[in-house]
Structure formats: structure tokens, C-alpha cells
Design a protein around this motif. Structure first.
Motif, PDB file in Angstrom:
ATOM      1  N   GLU A  68      -5.310  -9.002   4.352  1.00 54.51           N
ATOM      2  CA  GLU A  68      -6.469  -8.243   3.880  1.00 54.51           C
ATOM      3  C   GLU A  68      -7.467  -9.182   3.226  1.00 54.51           C
ATOM      4  N   SER A  90     -15.713  -8.633   4.242  1.00 52.68           N
ATOM      5  CA  SER A  90     -15.303  -8.833   2.855  1.00 52.68           C
ATOM      6  C   SER A  90     -16.508  -9.068   1.959  1.00 52.68           C
ATOM      7  N   ASN A 112     -10.404  -4.727   0.990  1.00 54.66           N
ATOM      8  CA  ASN A 112     -10.065  -3.796   2.072  1.00 54.66           C
ATOM      9  C   ASN A 112     -10.708  -4.155   3.404  1.00 54.66           C
ATOM     10  N   LEU A 152      -1.685  -4.164   0.383  1.00 59.68           N
ATOM     11  CA  LEU A 152      -1.459  -4.495   1.792  1.00 59.68           C
ATOM     12  C   LEU A 152      -0.741  -3.351   2.518  1.00 59.68           C
ATOM     13  N   ILE A 205     -10.651  -6.247   7.188  1.00 57.35           N
ATOM     14  CA  ILE A 205      -9.727  -6.809   8.171  1.00 57.35           C
ATOM     15  C   ILE A 205     -10.258  -8.117   8.752  1.00 57.35           C
ATOM     16  N   PRO A 210      -3.890  -6.458  12.248  1.00 63.95           N
ATOM     17  CA  PRO A 210      -4.918  -5.452  11.952  1.00 63.95           C
ATOM     18  C   PRO A 210      -5.493  -4.883  13.247  1.00 63.95           C
ATOM     19  N   ASP A 228       0.838  -1.198   0.000  1.00 64.78           N
ATOM     20  CA  ASP A 228       0.000   0.000   0.000  1.00 64.78           C
ATOM     21  C   ASP A 228       0.877   1.254   0.000  1.00 64.78           C
ATOM     22  N   PHE A 237      -5.217  -6.744  -4.256  1.00 64.09           N
ATOM     23  CA  PHE A 237      -5.003  -6.351  -2.870  1.00 64.09           C
ATOM     24  C   PHE A 237      -3.894  -5.314  -2.782  1.00 64.09           C
TER      25      PHE A 237
END
Length: 212
Positions: free
Chosen positions: A116, A127, A120, A145, A122, A198, A54, A143
């Protein structure tokens, strides 16, 4: 006995018209032999995508485990996995028709990054479900991350200041934020460090080789 046929890109075809070996029919073989007839193999479905960090980067993450979770009648569990290649691409193949949730877990390759759930999330409940049909590939399940938090823990023996050499640390995610992994490693001074966590609530347990 029972019989199953398997092939790349196809679901297994087992006796009784099922694709799962544990549910296949059985038969008793005699010296006269037996004709089991024809077996039909169905093209499998697949899920594909790419995993990035990310951050501003054109380079994908290699070695990330991407898992498809399916419901087996009792609960959700991992039914198929894939590992990202040098450029971060993956394909989860061999999927039967159904609904799946997909998670990318970088624990063994990039342990400070958090898992993930697509997209997006956690945890699985956050999801989106992905519907797969036989012979179809669902692309662009990607994804990005991000960095996770960390917890460190050290076990001392009784009321002393002595660190227990034989102690092991375990972590449980009360919010279901972790896939099937422990995410711990031994740090300096025999302190266990859990990384890539997370946001959520956790319980840390210490156990020795003889007793908890």
C-alpha cells in the motif's frame, strides 16, 4: 581522496558541502598534508508510523518493509527503508529535506497481503506526497494492509505435457502497482504462485536457465 562524516540522526557531511558521497569533491594528498577545514552536519528528517492488517485487530504487523521514495532528477526510487517492529511500528530516518512517497510492502512477512502506498493507494501516482524538513519527524504515516489477489503459472516444455524443472516465472505490473519485488514462490507441482497482488494488469513471463 574524499572525506565524509556520518552520525546517528544526522545527514552525512561530505567534502564540498554535499551529503551524498558520489557527489563529494576530491583532493590530492601529498606528504605535506592538507587542512580540509570544518564540516557541518545537519539534523536529518524522519517519517514514522504503524502498520496493521485491514481487519479488527490491535496487533500491528511485524517485519513489513516500509520504503520512502524520492526523486533523483531522473525518476522515483527507494532512498531509505525501515522494518516494522514486533508491534508494527517503524521509523524511516536519515532523510534529507524534500518530498517523499511511502509504501509498505509485506511480501516477505505476510505474502498474501498487498502493498500500500500512503494513503490507501495501489500505485505511487495514487499516493500523497510527504514533505520532510531537516530535523523534523513526520508521525502517523500509518497503513492498513488488505488481502490481495493471486496468479499461478506453470511452464511446459514444448508441446509435451512435461513440466520444465528449470523454468522460472517473472511478473511485471503494467500499472506500476508493485514496488521493487517479484512476489513469487514455488507451489505444488512446480507451479509458481504470485500473491498479494493489487488490482491491475500484469504480464507473466517464463524463462529457463538456457533461454527465455
Amino acid at each position: 581522496y574524499t572525506v565524509c562524516f556520518s552520525g546517528d540522526g544526522y545527514l552525512d557531511a561530505c567534502l564540498g558541502g554535499v551529503s551524498d558521497f558520489p557527489f563529494a569533491e576530491t583532493f590530492e594528498l601529498t606528504t605535506e598534508g592538507i587542512d580540509l577545514g570544518e564540516f557541518t552536519m545537519t539534523a536529518a528528517g524522519s517519517i514514522s508510523g504503524r502498520v496493521w492488517p485491514d481487519v479488527s485487530s490491535d496487533t500491528g504487523l511485524e517485519g513489513v518493509i516500509v520504503s520512502a521514495y524520492g526523486f533523483d532528477g531522473w525518476g522515483w526510487s527507494s532512498v531509505a527503508i525501515a522494518e516494522t517492529d514486533l508491534n508494527g511500528f517503524y521509523v524511516i530516518s536519515g532523510l534529507s529535506e524534500g518530498v517523499y512517497h511511502v509504501v509498505a510492502d509485506p511480501e516477505f512477512q505476510e505474502p498474501t497481503l498487498q502493498p500500500e502506498w500512503y494513503p490507501n493507494g495501489i500505485r505511487r501516482e495514487m499516493s500523497s506526497a510527504i514533505s520532510v524538513t531537516t530535523g523534523e519527524e513526520i508521525p502517523n504515516i500509518n497503513f492498513e494492509l488488505s488481502e490481495g489477489g493471486s496468479i499461478s503459472a506453470t511452464a511446459y516444455c514444448g508441446d509435451t505435457d512435461t513440466i520444465c524443472d528449470s523454468a522460472f516465472a517473472y511478473i511485471d505490473a503494467l500499472d506500476g502497482t508493485l514496488p521493487e519485488s517479484t512476489r513469487g514462490y514455488a507451489g505444488v507441482d512446480r507451479t509458481t504462485v504470485f500473491t498479494g497482488l493489487p488490482d491491475g494488469r500484469y504480464v507473466v513471463r517464463m524463462a529457463t536457465t538456457s533461454s527465455d
